[in-house]
Design an enzyme around this catalytic site. Structure first.
Site, PDB file in Angstrom:
ATOM      1  N   ASP A  15      48.894  46.391  50.508  1.00 17.07           N
ATOM      2  CA  ASP A  15      47.659  47.382  50.385  1.00 17.07           C
ATOM      3  C   ASP A  15      47.991  47.904  48.736  1.00 17.07           C
ATOM      4  O   ASP A  15      48.643  48.606  48.449  1.00 17.07           O
ATOM      5  CB  ASP A  15      47.579  48.697  51.048  1.00 17.07           C
ATOM      6  CG  ASP A  15      46.353  49.369  50.589  1.00 17.07           C
ATOM      7  OD1 ASP A  15      45.773  49.159  49.832  1.00 17.07           O
ATOM      8  OD2 ASP A  15      46.179  50.353  51.503  1.00 17.07           O
TER       9      ASP A  15
ATOM     10  N   ARG B 125      41.671  34.542  51.561  1.00 15.67           N
ATOM     11  CA  ARG B 125      40.479  33.539  51.636  1.00 15.67           C
ATOM     12  C   ARG B 125      40.133  33.201  50.322  1.00 15.67           C
ATOM     13  O   ARG B 125      40.551  33.744  49.276  1.00 15.67           O
ATOM     14  CB  ARG B 125      39.254  34.213  52.609  1.00 15.67           C
ATOM     15  CG  ARG B 125      38.874  35.480  52.138  1.00 15.67           C
ATOM     16  CD  ARG B 125      37.956  36.135  52.988  1.00 15.67           C
ATOM     17  NE  ARG B 125      38.532  36.406  54.122  1.00 15.67           N
ATOM     18  CZ  ARG B 125      39.108  37.906  54.522  1.00 15.67           C
ATOM     19  NH1 ARG B 125      38.966  38.829  53.377  1.00 15.67           N
ATOM     20  NH2 ARG B 125      39.437  38.034  55.553  1.00 15.67           N
ATOM     21  N   GLY B 126      38.885  32.396  50.332  1.00 11.81           N
ATOM     22  CA  GLY B 126      38.180  32.049  49.090  1.00 11.81           C
ATOM     23  C   GLY B 126      39.102  31.468  47.956  1.00 11.81           C
ATOM     24  O   GLY B 126      39.981  30.427  48.122  1.00 11.81           O
ATOM     25  N   ILE B 127      38.796  32.006  46.788  1.00  6.40           N
ATOM     26  CA  ILE B 127      39.622  31.564  45.735  1.00  6.40           C
ATOM     27  C   ILE B 127      41.028  31.827  45.791  1.00  6.40           C
ATOM     28  O   ILE B 127      42.095  30.910  45.495  1.00  6.40           O
ATOM     29  CB  ILE B 127      39.123  32.238  44.481  1.00  6.40           C
ATOM     30  CG1 ILE B 127      37.846  31.680  44.009  1.00  6.40           C
ATOM     31  CG2 ILE B 127      40.286  32.126  43.440  1.00  6.40           C
ATOM     32  CD1 ILE B 127      37.196  32.391  42.925  1.00  6.40           C
TER      33      ILE B 127
ATOM     34  N   TYR C 221      31.597  48.155  38.435  1.00  4.80           N
ATOM     35  CA  TYR C 221      32.173  47.179  38.607  1.00  4.80           C
ATOM     36  C   TYR C 221      33.015  46.527  37.016  1.00  4.80           C
ATOM     37  O   TYR C 221      34.067  46.325  36.887  1.00  4.80           O
ATOM     38  CB  TYR C 221      31.732  45.992  39.406  1.00  4.80           C
ATOM     39  CG  TYR C 221      32.448  44.541  39.441  1.00  4.80           C
ATOM     40  CD1 TYR C 221      33.160  44.611  40.559  1.00  4.80           C
ATOM     41  CD2 TYR C 221      31.958  43.663  38.751  1.00  4.80           C
ATOM     42  CE1 TYR C 221      33.956  43.019  40.846  1.00  4.80           C
ATOM     43  CE2 TYR C 221      32.556  42.302  38.696  1.00  4.80           C
ATOM     44  CZ  TYR C 221      33.525  42.199  39.929  1.00  4.80           C
ATOM     45  OH  TYR C 221      34.117  40.893  40.210  1.00  4.80           O
TER      46      TYR C 221
END
Length: 313
Positions: free
Chosen positions: A80, A14-16, A173
């Site tokens: 994964d 999804r997204g970018i 992060y």
């Protein structure tokens, strides 16, 4: 199947990541794209199709279908990135299907923005295993294949330029994401030292916030927040431009999407990328970034290589 060019996009559900996979497949100089991430689904079950690209309903299965229905070539492979064996199986399967690997885009990421005190150790471990460790394992698995066809492989890493403000309020992060940028710098030096002038690794990061699953939740609470968002197409346009550039001109660079498109492609009007037409999304990244080189940059002293004359772990 023997393909002309093959790209593996990790974190493409999804997204970018989804946008990058689609645009790589459908560009004029398009690639056969391996769409990789953890999430799979029964893509045939969706009606209407496609699902919201920033929602959990968007998976590697639906992205594969989107690309195929638009006339591109794609294969979804579950992976994964926390498990090196899973990563190796994904890369090997991609090469088994298409016969080669030319580009790796690493977009997988785990996020938790909080102080050190408010970041649980398990959350810290998750971010390190997905972000720098996942990247490292994927690069190690992919490198032999990226080198096979004339040493012309390219790697794109979704990680930021290195500067101190980035650490504020999200230290755990930042440790992982900056580590990914360190890998970009270090592997680029390896390529140079080995004389691999047609290989390159480049990091790229958004200059302004991009519409995604995370920002979708934010705009659902406050629709006005969408005025500060850009479409993911700015990011995929920057990546396509980097891949088209000579390897020597992009190797080791830590770039911002807007800045690269402006400086190297000549783009001056970014209005088409605004999620809300007529708005000018706020820039979240500095306009000027520090130079990481030092005066003694070329002085390596006595170089040590732990891999020489020692058994591999």
């Amino acid at each position: 199947m023997n393909a002309s060019k093959v790209a593996l996009v990790v974190g493409a559900s999804r997204g970018i990541g989804r946008q990058v996979a689609i645009d790589l497949a459908l560009a004029k100089d398009g690639y056969c794209v391996v769409v990789a991430a953890k999430s799979t689904s029964d893509a045939a079950a969706y009606s209407p199709f496609p699902p919201n690209p920033n929602s959990p309903q968007s998976t590697i299965s639906t992205v594969e279908r989107e690309i195929r229905e638009a006339g591109g070539e794609a294969t979804a492979i579950a992976v994964d990135v926390r498990d090196f064996e899973s990563v190796k199986r994904c890369v090997d399967k991609a090469v088994e299907i298409y016969g080669r690997l030319d580009v790796l885009v690493y977009n997988s990421g785990a996020i938790w923005w909080a102080s050190v005190e408010d970041t649980p150790y398990k959350r810290f471990q998750l971010m390190q295993s997905v972000n720098p460790q996942g990247l490292y394992g994927t690069v190690q698995a992919a490198l032999p294949h990226l080198k096979k066809h004339g040493n012309t492989g390219r790697i794109i890493v979704v990680s930021p330029p290195i500067y101190s403000r980035f650490f504020r309020g999200k230290t755990a992060y930042a440790m992982g994401k900056v580590g990914m940028s360190v890998l970009t710098k270090g592997l680029a030096m390896d390529f140079e030292r080995q004389g691999l002038t047609n290989m390159a690794i480049t990091s790229v990061w958004p200059a302004a916030a991009i519409e995604s699953g995370a920002t979708r939740k934010m705009t659902e609470k406050n629709p006005k927040e969408a005025e500060d968002l850009r479409k993911a197409t700015i990011f995929s346009d920057a990546i396509l431009a980097i891949l088209r550039a000579p390897a020597s001109s992009v190797n080791g660079r830590l770039e911002l999407d807007e800045d690269y498109l402006r400086s190297d492609v000549g783009v001056t009007d970014f209005s088409k990328y605004s999620v809300v037409p007529g708005t000018s999304p706020r820039r979240i990244m500095p306009a000027q970034l520090p130079d990481l080189t030092v005066k003694e940059q070329d002085d390596e002293g006595k170089r040590m290589n732990s891999a020489e004359g020692r058994a591999k772990l």
